[in-house]
Design a protein around this motif. Structure first.
Motif, short mmCIF file in Angstrom:
data_model
loop_
_atom_site.label_atom_id
_atom_site.label_comp_id
_atom_site.label_asym_id
_atom_site.label_seq_id
_atom_site.Cartn_x
_atom_site.Cartn_y
_atom_site.Cartn_z
N GLU A 191 -7.46 47.96 55.54
CA GLU A 191 -7.38 49.36 55.96
C GLU A 191 -7.67 49.45 57.47
O GLU A 191 -8.76 49.82 57.90
CB GLU A 191 -8.36 50.20 55.16
CG GLU A 191 -8.09 50.23 53.67
CD GLU A 191 -6.69 50.80 53.36
OE1 GLU A 191 -6.26 51.74 54.07
OE2 GLU A 191 -6.05 50.29 52.42
N TRP B 275 -6.59 51.44 59.75
CA TRP B 275 -6.83 52.79 60.30
C TRP B 275 -8.31 53.17 60.25
O TRP B 275 -8.78 53.98 61.05
CB TRP B 275 -6.03 53.81 59.51
CG TRP B 275 -6.46 53.92 58.07
CD1 TRP B 275 -6.04 53.15 57.03
CD2 TRP B 275 -7.40 54.84 57.53
NE1 TRP B 275 -6.65 53.51 55.86
CE2 TRP B 275 -7.50 54.56 56.13
CE3 TRP B 275 -8.18 55.86 58.06
CZ2 TRP B 275 -8.34 55.28 55.29
CZ3 TRP B 275 -9.02 56.57 57.22
CH2 TRP B 275 -9.09 56.29 55.86
N LEU B 276 -9.05 52.56 59.34
CA LEU B 276 -10.46 52.90 59.17
C LEU B 276 -11.39 51.84 59.74
O LEU B 276 -12.34 52.16 60.48
CB LEU B 276 -10.76 53.11 57.68
CG LEU B 276 -12.20 53.46 57.31
CD1 LEU B 276 -12.59 54.80 57.91
CD2 LEU B 276 -12.38 53.49 55.79
N THR B 277 -11.13 50.59 59.41
CA THR B 277 -12.07 49.50 59.76
C THR B 277 -11.55 48.58 60.85
O THR B 277 -12.22 47.62 61.19
CB THR B 277 -12.37 48.67 58.51
OG1 THR B 277 -11.15 48.05 58.06
CG2 THR B 277 -12.93 49.54 57.39
#
Length: 300
Positions: A106, A108-110
Motif C-alpha cells: 500500500e 499510498w499509505l506506507t
C-alpha cells in the motif's frame, strides 16, 4: 564506542518491552502469540504516519501506537474465540504477515518498500550527539514503568487467575472465572505494549520499512522469554538483553572467520546464537530467572 553501546542498550530496552509483552500472555495466560512483529509494526507505522503526515507531536504518536496495538489485539482475540488454543498461534502469525505485506504494497499509505524516513525524534536536532543518551533514558523510563505494571499484575489476584487459565482454562471457568474476558484483556494489554515498543523504535531509528518487521523478531523474543524465565517479568528483561548481547557479539565474531562469504556469515551467526541459547536452556531449563509462584494469601 559510547554511542554504539547506547544504541545497543536502547534497542535492548525496546526488545525488553516486547519480551514483557510476550511474557504477559505466554508466561501468564499460556497464549502463544506468533504475531508479535505485526503489533510491533502497527505501532511503528501508526506513530510514524501521525507525526510525519499528520504533523502531530511525538507523545501523541506514542499514545496512538499504544491504542492501535490494543485495538488490534482485541480484534485478533475476538476472531479466535471459537477456535482451539493452537489456532491462536496460526491466526497471529497470519496477522503479522498480513501487516507486513500491506505495508509493502500500500504505497499510498506506507510508501511501500521504500519505507518512511524522517521520523522525528524528541529534541534530535537540539541534542545532536547526545540524542542517543537522552533517548535511552526515555526508553528506560518506559521499560521500568511497564515492568512495574506487569510485575504488579503478576503478583496480584489478577495474575493468579491468568496462571490458573494457563494451567487449565476449563478448571478456571468451572471456578467461576470469566476466562474469555481475562484472555481478551491480557492480550489487549500485551499488544498495546508491543505497539508502544514499535513507536519507540521508529522514532529512534527515524526510518522504518516492511523488511524491518520480519517474523525473526518474534523468534528472538520467544527465545528471550524462554531463556530468561517464562512467567517472570524480570526473567523476560534479562533474556532480552542476553539475546541482544549474543546478536551483537556473534556479529563481530563471525567477521574474524576467514574465507567465508557474507551469506555464510549471516547463517553462521544464527547457528552460533542457537547453540548458545541451547546451552543456556540445557543448564537452566526453566530459564536464568525461573518463575516463582507466590502462595495465595490465607484468609484472615
Amino acid at each position: 564506542m559510547l554511542s554504539y553501546l547506547l544504541f545497543i542498550a536502547t534497542v535492548g530496552g525496546i526488545y525488553g518491552l516486547l519480551a514483557l509483552s510476550l511474557n504477559l500472555i505466554w508466561g501468564g495466560a499460556g497464549m502463544v502469540n506468533l504475531g508479535l512483529a505485526g503489533f510491533f509494526a502497527l505501532g511503528a507505522y501508526s506513530s510514524a504516519l501521525l507525526t510525519t503526515v499528520g504533523q502531530a507531536s511525538i507523545a501523541a504518536g506514542w499514545l496512538l501506537a499504544f491504542v492501535v496495538g490494543g485495538l488490534a489485539g482485541l480484534v485478533v482475540t475476538l476472531s479466535t474465540t471459537r477456535l482451539r488454543e493452537d489456532y491462536l498461534a496460526i491466526v497471529t502469525l497470519g496477522f503479522a504477515e498480513a501487516v507486513r505485506l500491506i505495508a509493502a504494497n500500500e504505497i499510498w499509505l506506507t510508501r511501500g518498500t521504500d519505507g518512511i524516513s524522517g521520523i522525528p525524534g524528541p529534541w534530535r536536532r537540539a541534542l545532536g550527539p547526545d540524542f542517543n543518551a537522552v533517548y535511552f533514558l526515555i526508553v528506560l523510563a518506559a521499560l521500568l514503568a511497564i515492568f512495574f505494571v506487569t510485575r504488579r499484575i503478576d503478583r496480584s489476584p489478577y495474575g493468579r487467575v491468568l496462571r490458573a487459565i494457563r494451567e487449565d482454562a476449563q478448571v478456571a471457568q468451572v471456578a467461576g472465572k470469566p476466562v474469555l474476558r481475562f484472555k481478551t484483556e491480557a492480550f489487549m494489554l500485551s499488544a498495546a505494549i508491543a505497539g508502544l515498543a514499535g513507536a519507540l523504535y521508529g522514532h529512534f531509528t527515524s526510518y522504518i520499512a516492511p523488511d524491518m518487521f520480519l517474523p525473526l523478531i518474534t523468534v528472538y523474543i520467544f527465545l528471550a522469554v524462554a531463556s530468561g524465565g517464562r512467567g517472570r517479568p524480570a526473567g523476560a528483561l534479562v533474556g532480552a538483553y542476553v539475546v541482544m548481547a549474543l546478536l551483537e557479539s556473534f556479529r563481530f565474531l563471525v567477521d574474524w572467520i576467514p574465507s567465508v562469504s557474507a551469506v555464510q556469515r549471516a547463517a553462521l551467526k544464527e547457528l552460533l546464537i542457537a547453540a548458545a541459547l541451547i546451552v543456556v536452556l540445557r543448564l537452566k531449563p526453566a530459564g536464568i530467572l525461573p518463575e516463582r509462584v507466590p502462595p495465595a494469601p490465607r484468609p484472615s
